[in-house]
Design a protein around this motif. Structure first.
Motif, short mmCIF file in Angstrom:
data_model
loop_
_atom_site.label_atom_id
_atom_site.label_comp_id
_atom_site.label_asym_id
_atom_site.label_seq_id
_atom_site.Cartn_x
_atom_site.Cartn_y
_atom_site.Cartn_z
N GLN A 49 117.99 83.12 43.43
CA GLN A 49 118.89 83.63 42.38
C GLN A 49 119.25 82.53 41.37
N ARG A 50 119.46 81.32 41.87
CA ARG A 50 119.78 80.21 40.98
C ARG A 50 118.62 79.94 40.04
N ARG A 51 117.39 79.98 40.59
CA ARG A 51 116.21 79.74 39.75
C ARG A 51 116.07 80.83 38.69
N MET A 52 116.34 82.07 39.07
CA MET A 52 116.23 83.18 38.12
C MET A 52 117.27 83.05 37.00
N ARG A 53 118.49 82.66 37.35
CA ARG A 53 119.53 82.48 36.34
C ARG A 53 119.17 81.35 35.39
N THR A 54 118.66 80.25 35.95
CA THR A 54 118.25 79.11 35.11
C THR A 54 117.13 79.53 34.17
N LYS A 55 116.16 80.29 34.69
CA LYS A 55 115.05 80.74 33.87
C LYS A 55 115.54 81.67 32.76
N SER A 56 116.47 82.58 33.11
CA SER A 56 117.01 83.50 32.11
C SER A 56 117.74 82.74 31.01
N HIS A 57 118.51 81.73 31.41
CA HIS A 57 119.24 80.90 30.46
C HIS A 57 118.28 80.18 29.53
N GLU A 58 117.24 79.57 30.10
CA GLU A 58 116.26 78.83 29.29
C GLU A 58 115.52 79.75 28.34
N GLU A 59 115.19 80.96 28.81
CA GLU A 59 114.48 81.90 27.95
C GLU A 59 115.35 82.34 26.77
N MET A 60 116.66 82.51 27.03
CA MET A 60 117.55 82.93 25.96
C MET A 60 117.60 81.87 24.86
N TRP A 61 117.75 80.60 25.24
CA TRP A 61 117.82 79.53 24.23
C TRP A 61 116.48 79.35 23.55
N GLN A 62 115.40 79.51 24.28
CA GLN A 62 114.08 79.39 23.67
C GLN A 62 113.86 80.49 22.64
N GLN A 63 114.30 81.71 22.99
CA GLN A 63 114.18 82.83 22.06
C GLN A 63 115.00 82.55 20.79
N ALA A 64 116.21 82.02 20.96
CA ALA A 64 117.06 81.73 19.81
C ALA A 64 116.44 80.66 18.93
N GLU A 65 115.92 79.61 19.53
CA GLU A 65 115.32 78.54 18.75
C GLU A 65 114.04 78.99 18.06
N THR A 66 113.27 79.85 18.71
CA THR A 66 112.06 80.38 18.08
C THR A 66 112.41 81.26 16.89
N PHE A 67 113.42 82.11 17.05
CA PHE A 67 113.87 82.96 15.95
C PHE A 67 114.35 82.11 14.78
N ALA A 68 115.16 81.09 15.07
CA ALA A 68 115.69 80.23 14.00
C ALA A 68 114.56 79.50 13.28
N ARG A 69 113.59 79.01 14.03
CA ARG A 69 112.47 78.29 13.41
C ARG A 69 111.65 79.20 12.51
N ARG A 70 111.39 80.42 12.98
CA ARG A 70 110.60 81.36 12.17
C ARG A 70 111.38 81.80 10.93
N LEU A 71 112.67 82.02 11.09
CA LEU A 71 113.48 82.39 9.93
C LEU A 71 113.48 81.28 8.90
N HIS A 72 113.64 80.04 9.35
CA HIS A 72 113.62 78.92 8.42
C HIS A 72 112.27 78.81 7.70
N GLU A 73 111.19 79.01 8.44
CA GLU A 73 109.87 78.96 7.81
C GLU A 73 109.75 80.01 6.72
N THR A 74 110.26 81.20 6.99
CA THR A 74 110.20 82.29 6.01
C THR A 74 111.05 81.96 4.79
N LEU A 75 112.27 81.50 5.01
CA LEU A 75 113.19 81.25 3.90
C LEU A 75 112.78 80.02 3.09
#
Length: 259
Positions: A155-181
């Motif tokens: 369960q700890r590993r799953m929570r850590t993975k979920s947390h990392e995926e959330m931040w990775q998704q946010a950073e990917t979205f921000a990077r793509r938005l910046h590239e577009t703008l």
């Protein structure tokens, strides 16, 4: 004028009138001082508040500073509606008109070069935040009761993975938005992410950027940002502007009292 000269901005001559009843710092209306084909926008302010020592003390007073910054920005906003101003730093003060003219002559080449580059352009700010509820869910969601030590670790590993995926998704979205703008802007500045404890904004800031956009293309730029706002649940996109191009001036001025 008999007081000190508080200078908001330098610009080229413009034909449109500023807003009626516009007041600036210390409640004084802005005036235009012409010199060598440039305009300094300034107000008369009392020496008791804006000479060197009182000004230093006032800058430690949050209420005074907030009111002064709001009045300063109000003049800059009014100028931005009718021309392309080159804003000077909050608290730029001179003894008299002669001191303002000396400053303008000393920096004339920089002022002209910067105004040429910024003419007809405005600054838009874009910030991306991770929604605080999404972050809290990832950080604080209580795990199910573990049947064994192995289940607990899983369960700890799953929570850590979920947390990392959330931040990775946010950073990917921000990077793509910046590239577009950035592809739709003439220039950009990436600022350090804001500390939410200092800014008061909810959520973690993952993009804090400024974009220099021709005024005539601003509507399309805003539409691009608006289309991204619902792309990713759990993320918040904030657009501010149009502003005078603070982030794209070639030099920023310090306090100049007594010049």
């Amino acid at each position: 004028m008999t007081g000190l000269r508080y200078v908001y901005a330098v610009c080229r001559p413009f034909g449109a009138a500023l807003q009626a009843q516009l007041t600036g710092v210390a409640g004084a209306p802005p005036k235009l001082l012409s010199h060598h084909g440039l305009i300094a926008v300034l107000s008369e302010v009392p020496e008791r508040d804006f000479s060197e020592e009182p000004l230093k003390a006032h800058l430690e007073d949050l209420d005074w500073l907030t009111a002064t910054a709001r009045a300063h920005q109000g003049v800059i906003d009014a100028l931005t509606a009718v021309t392309t101003p080159l804003p000077l730093r909050l608290g730029t003060v001179f003894r008299d008109d002669s001191g303002v003219r000396v400053m303008m002559e000393a920096r004339e080449d920089v002022f002209r070069r910067t105004l040429d580059r910024l003419e007809g352009r405005v600054e838009w700010g874009v910030k991306v935040y991770v929604d605080p509820e999404s972050a809290a869910d990832a950080d604080e969601r209580p795990p199910a009761k573990a049947a064994s030590g192995r289940d607990y670790l899983r369960q700890r590993r799953m929570r850590t993975k979920s947390h990392e995926e959330m931040w990775q998704q946010a950073e990917t979205f921000a990077r793509r938005l910046h590239e577009t703008l950035s592809g739709r802007a003439e220039d950009f500045r990436l600022h350090a992410p804001q500390n939410s404890a200092l800014s008061g904004a909810a959520g973690r800031n993952v993009l804090n950027a400024a974009y220099l956009v021709p005024r005539r293309e601003s509507e399309e730029f805003v539409e691009v940002v608006d289309r991204t706002k619902d792309d990713n649940p759990g993320l918040r996109v904030e657009l501010t502007g149009p502003w005078a191009a603070y982030s794209f001036t070639e030099e920023r001025q310090g306090n100049e009292e007594g010049a």
